[in-house]
Design a protein around this motif. Structure first.
Motif, short mmCIF file in Angstrom:
data_model
loop_
_atom_site.label_atom_id
_atom_site.label_comp_id
_atom_site.label_asym_id
_atom_site.label_seq_id
_atom_site.Cartn_x
_atom_site.Cartn_y
_atom_site.Cartn_z
N MET A 1 57.90 -9.57 75.04
CA MET A 1 57.37 -8.46 74.21
C MET A 1 58.44 -7.98 73.23
O MET A 1 59.52 -7.58 73.64
CB MET A 1 56.91 -7.33 75.15
CG MET A 1 56.09 -6.25 74.50
SD MET A 1 54.51 -6.86 73.87
CE MET A 1 53.96 -5.41 72.98
N ALA A 2 58.12 -8.04 71.98
CA ALA A 2 59.10 -7.65 70.95
C ALA A 2 59.41 -6.15 71.04
O ALA A 2 58.50 -5.34 71.19
CB ALA A 2 58.56 -7.99 69.59
N LYS A 3 60.68 -5.81 70.92
CA LYS A 3 61.07 -4.40 70.93
C LYS A 3 61.10 -3.89 69.49
O LYS A 3 61.85 -4.40 68.66
CB LYS A 3 62.46 -4.27 71.58
CG LYS A 3 62.96 -2.83 71.65
CD LYS A 3 64.36 -2.77 72.27
CE LYS A 3 64.90 -1.36 72.33
NZ LYS A 3 65.48 -0.87 71.08
N LEU A 4 60.26 -2.88 69.23
CA LEU A 4 60.16 -2.36 67.86
C LEU A 4 60.83 -0.99 67.70
O LEU A 4 60.92 -0.48 66.59
CB LEU A 4 58.68 -2.24 67.47
CG LEU A 4 57.94 -3.53 67.14
CD1 LEU A 4 56.47 -3.26 66.87
CD2 LEU A 4 58.55 -4.22 65.92
N GLU A 5 61.26 -0.38 68.80
CA GLU A 5 61.83 0.96 68.72
C GLU A 5 63.14 0.96 67.92
O GLU A 5 63.97 0.06 68.08
CB GLU A 5 62.14 1.52 70.13
CG GLU A 5 60.93 1.82 70.98
CD GLU A 5 60.46 0.61 71.78
OE1 GLU A 5 61.11 -0.45 71.70
OE2 GLU A 5 59.42 0.71 72.45
N VAL A 6 63.26 1.96 67.07
CA VAL A 6 64.54 2.15 66.36
C VAL A 6 64.94 3.62 66.48
O VAL A 6 64.10 4.50 66.73
CB VAL A 6 64.45 1.76 64.85
CG1 VAL A 6 64.24 0.27 64.68
CG2 VAL A 6 63.39 2.57 64.14
N LEU A 13 61.97 6.31 67.15
CA LEU A 13 60.71 5.90 66.53
C LEU A 13 60.15 4.71 67.30
O LEU A 13 60.89 3.79 67.65
CB LEU A 13 60.93 5.50 65.07
CG LEU A 13 61.66 6.46 64.14
CD1 LEU A 13 61.74 5.87 62.73
CD2 LEU A 13 60.96 7.80 64.10
N SER A 14 58.82 4.71 67.52
CA SER A 14 58.21 3.60 68.25
C SER A 14 58.25 2.30 67.44
O SER A 14 58.12 1.21 67.98
CB SER A 14 56.76 3.95 68.61
OG SER A 14 56.03 4.20 67.44
N ASN A 15 58.40 2.44 66.14
CA ASN A 15 58.58 1.28 65.25
C ASN A 15 59.16 1.80 63.94
O ASN A 15 59.15 3.01 63.69
CB ASN A 15 57.25 0.53 65.04
CG ASN A 15 56.21 1.39 64.35
OD1 ASN A 15 56.34 1.71 63.18
ND2 ASN A 15 55.18 1.81 65.09
N PRO A 16 59.69 0.91 63.10
CA PRO A 16 60.43 1.40 61.93
C PRO A 16 59.57 1.84 60.74
O PRO A 16 60.13 2.12 59.67
CB PRO A 16 61.32 0.20 61.55
CG PRO A 16 60.71 -0.98 62.19
CD PRO A 16 59.80 -0.54 63.27
N VAL A 17 58.25 1.89 60.90
CA VAL A 17 57.38 2.16 59.74
C VAL A 17 57.01 3.65 59.65
O VAL A 17 56.35 4.19 60.53
CB VAL A 17 56.12 1.27 59.78
CG1 VAL A 17 55.20 1.59 58.62
CG2 VAL A 17 56.53 -0.20 59.75
#
Lengths: 303, 269
Positions: A1-6, A13-17
Motif C-alpha cells: 500500500m503506497a504511503k501518501l501522507e506528507v 496531510l493524508s496526501n499532498p494534494v
C-alpha cells in the motif's frame, strides 16, 4: 500500500494534494462533485479584516492556456467568517487552512489573531502576493523588509502552522523565501499569480476593469516549477508548489522540484473533480515506479 | 439539484446561419432534471488557445426523449470547436447550473430575445405554454439572417420580429415594436435575454408598465459554480455571482437597471 501522507511543519496531510485559495470557494461549492475530505486539505478563499466588495466587473479574461483574474479579495471579513463560514467548515475532517490578506500589517494581525482560536483551522496561509488590490497584498510580498515585517508580526500572534504565500513578481523569489523563513514562517507556498494584462484591440480597451490582473493556469507552470526548484534549494522549511497544476504528472513534477505538497488552482474551474483524479494519478505513478512512500519524490529530481 | 459532469453524445448538429449551430445531445442514462434559464458549462477538447469551459443556456430539454439542445454561437476557437462537432462525437458538460425563470400560470406573458439571446427562451416558452400562459415572443436581430428558429417558436405562441435594417419584420429595435409599446399593456410578466443594452431598455419599458422583468445575464465566467467570483453583477445586496445567484435576475435586483429604485436610493442619501 503506497504511503501518501506528507508533513508540513506540524500538519499531517493524508496526501499532498491541496486546493489553492480563491479557486475552491469554501469547499461546499465542490461537494456535488467530490468527497472534499479525500483531499490532503483545502485552503479556503482569502479573509480580510473588513468586508470587501472586490473589483468591478469584468474581472476575468481568458488567455492562451490560462486566465487573468482581478477579483480583488471579495469576502465578507473575518468576523463574518468566524460566525457564519467557520461552522460550515466543521464537516471537513481533513486539513482546513485559512488564507489571510489585508492592506495593513495591523489588519493581517487582527485576522490571524481571530483565526488563532479556531480549533478546526489548522494553519493559515499569509497572502502577501495578491496583485489585485490597490494597497497591501502583493506590496508586502515584493520586498524583503515588508515581507519580514508582516510575517514577524503575524508570527507573534499565531501559534499554529504559518504558511506564507509568495509572489512571483519579484527579481529573486528565493531571497523573499529566506526572509520569511527567518521571520518565523513554518512553510512557504508558491507561486501566486503573475501580473499580466489583456487588451481588446477591436475596442482599444483593457479587458479587465483594473487594467492588469493575475495570470494563472497551465500557461504559468514552467515559471512556477522553476521558482519552486529555486526556493526549495534555498530554504529549510517545507515548500508547497502552486502554478498551473492540472494533472498528476504536473503534481509529481513539482514534488521532484522540491515541493512537499501541491495546490491545485485554476484547474478546479475546468474540472471540479480534478483533485481526486490527481491523487489517483499519483498512486498510479508510484506503483509504476515502485515507490512506496510519496516523500521519496520530494526533491527527487535527478541532475 | 445536484450538479453533474456528464459525457453526452452529439445526436445532431444543424447549422442555423453563418455563425450559429444547434446541437442535439443525448445520453444512455437519464439526463438530470433541468428548468428553463439554467445553463451548462461545456468542455472544449483540442483547442490550444482556450482552457476554460464555455457556458451555454439550456435551449431545450425533452425529458421523455432524454435529449437536450444547445444553441452555439461561434465566436472564438473554443466555440468553433464545439460548433464543428459531428454526430456521434462526445461532449463533456457540467450541469444543471444556476437558477431558472419564474414560471407563471395562466397569464399573458412576453418573451424578448435579441440575437442568440433567444437560446434560453424556447425551453421557457414551452414550459410557460404548458402552464396555460398565453405566450408572445418578440425576437430582434440586426438583419433577417440573425432571426433564427422563428417557425419553431410560432408553435408556442405569437411571434413578432424586428430587424435593425428592416429585412424582416418591423424595422428598428425590439423596444420600438408596437407589441411592447401598447398603451393597454396586456402582459403581466416580461422575460428577456440578449445584449445588456437591450435587456436594460426592455427592463425600463417593463418598469414603466409596472410589470416585473426577468433578465438572463451572460457575464464572462470561469467556474460556473460560485468558486471563482469572476462573473459578478452589482445588485442592491452587493456583488453577486451570475452563475449561482443568476443567471436569471429580476431586473429590480440589479443596480442601475431600474429608474425607480435608483431615485429612491439617491433620495435616501
Amino acid at each position: 500500500m503506497a504511503k501518501l501522507e506528507v508533513n508540513l511543519h506540524k500538519l499531517k496531510l493524508s496526501n499532498p494534494v491541496l486546493t489553492a485559495s480563491g479557486t475552491f470557494g469554501y469547499g461546499e461549492e465542490f461537494d456535488d462533485f467530490i468527497d472534499v475530505n479525500s483531499l490532503g486539505g483545502i485552503i479556503v478563499k482569502a479573509t480580510t479584516s473588513r468586508h470587501r466588495e472586490g473589483n468591478p466587473y469584468p474581472r476575468m479574461a481568458e488567455t492562451p492556456m490560462g486566465m487573468l483574474n482581478a477579483v480583488g479579495l471579495q469576502n465578507k471579513g473575518v468576523d463574518y467568517f468566524v460566525e457564519h463560514i467557520y461552522p460550515k467548515l466543521l464537516k471537513y475532517n481533513n486539513c482546513v487552512i485559512a488564507n489571510v490578506s489585508d492592506s495593513t500589517v495591523e489588519g493581517y494581525v487582527e485576522v490571524a489573531e481571530k483565526l488563532n482560536s479556531l480549533e478546526h483551522i489548522s494553519a493559515i496561509e499569509l497572502n502577501i502576493s495578491c496583485p489585485n488590490v490597490k494597497e497591501g497584498g502583493m506590496a508586502f510580498g515584493t520586498s524583503c523588509p515588508s515581507a519580514t515585517a508582516v510575517t514577524r508580526a503575524v508570527r507573534e500572534v499565531y501559534d499554529k502552522t504559518l504558511i506564507v504565500k509568495l509572489s512571483p513578481n519579484v527579481t529573486s523569489i528565493a531571497e523573499i523565501a529566506l526572509a520569511v523563513e527567518a521571520a518565523g514562517a513554518d512553510a512557504v507556498s508558491l507561486i501566486n499569480t503573475l501580473l499580466g494584462m489583456a487588451i481588446d484591440a477591436e475596442r482599444r480597451k483593457p479587458v479587465l476593469s483594473t487594467i492588469t490582473g493575475g495570470l494563472s493556469g497551465p500557461a504559468i507552470k514552467p515559471v512556477a516549477l522553476r521558482m519552486v526548484w529555486q526556493v526549495a534549494k534555498a530554504v529549510k522549511i517545507p515548500v508547497i508548489g502552486i502554478g498551473g497544476i492540472s494533472s498528476a504528472a504536473d503534481a509529481i513534477e513539482f514534488m521532484l522540484a522540491g515541493a512537499s505538497a501541491i495546490q491545485v488552482g485554476t484547474a478546479n474551474f475546468v474540472d471540479p473533480a480534478v483533485t481526486v483524479k490527481i491523487i489517483a494519478g499519483i498512486k498510479d505513478y508510484m506503483q509504476r515506479h515502485k515507490i512506496d512512500d510519496v516523500n521519496d519524490l520530494i526533491g527527487g529530481l535527478v541532475l | 439539484m445536484k450538479k453533474q459532469i456528464l459525457d453526452l453524445r452529439v445526436l445532431s448538429n444543424s447549422r442555423l446561419n453563418h455563425n450559429h449551430n444547434l446541437l442535439e445531445l443525448g445520453c444512455a442514462d437519464p439526463l438530470p432534471a433541468m428548468v428553463p434559464g439554467q445553463f451548462a458549462e461545456v468542455l472544449v477538447e483540442g483547442s490550444v488557445s482556450t482552457y476554460l469551459r464555455r457556458p451555454f443556456s439550456i435551449h431545450r430539454y425533452d425529458k421523455a426523449a432524454n435529449t437536450m439542445h444547445l444553441l452555439i454561437k461561434s465566436v472564438g476557437e473554443g466555440t468553433k470547436k464545439i460548433a464543428s462537432l459531428k454526430p456521434g462525437s462526445t461532449l463533456n458538460l457540467m450541469l444543471p447550473l444556476g437558477n431558472g425563470f419564474t414560471i407563471t400560470n395562466n397569464q399573458e406573458v412576453l418573451l424578448v430575445g435579441g440575437g442568440c439571446g433567444i437560446a434560453p427562451l424556447y425551453f421557457l416558452a414551452e414550459q410557460l405554454f404548458r402552464k396555460g400562459n398565453r405566450v408572445s415572443l418578440l425576437i430582434g436581430g440586426r438583419s433577417a439572417v440573425d432571426i433564427m428558429l422563428a417557425s419553431e417558436y410560432r408553435r408556442l405562441g405569437n411571434v413578432y420580429i424586428t430587424t435593425e435594417d428592416g429585412t424582416m419584420g418591423e424595422k428598428g429595435m425590439v423596444t420600438q415594436h408596437p407589441v411592447i409599446n401598447q398603451a393597454d399593456f396586456p402582459f403581466s410578466m416580461v422575460y428577456c435575454c440578449g445584449p445588456d443594452g437591450m435587456m436594460k431598455a426592455v427592463a425600463h419599458l417593463a418598469e414603466g408598465k409596472k410589470v416585473d422583468c426577468e433578465v438572463s445575464l451572460e457575464n464572462t465566467m470561469a467556474c460556473g459554480i460560485g468558486a471563482c467570483l469572476c462573473c459578478v453583477v452589482e445588485t442592491h445586496q452587493g456583488n453577486q455571482c451570475v452563475c449561482t445567484e443568476g443567471p436569471v435576475f429580476n431586473s429590480k435586483k440589479l443596480k442601475g437597471w431600474t429608474r425607480e429604485i435608483e431615485t429612491a436610493c439617491s433620495l435616501d442619501n
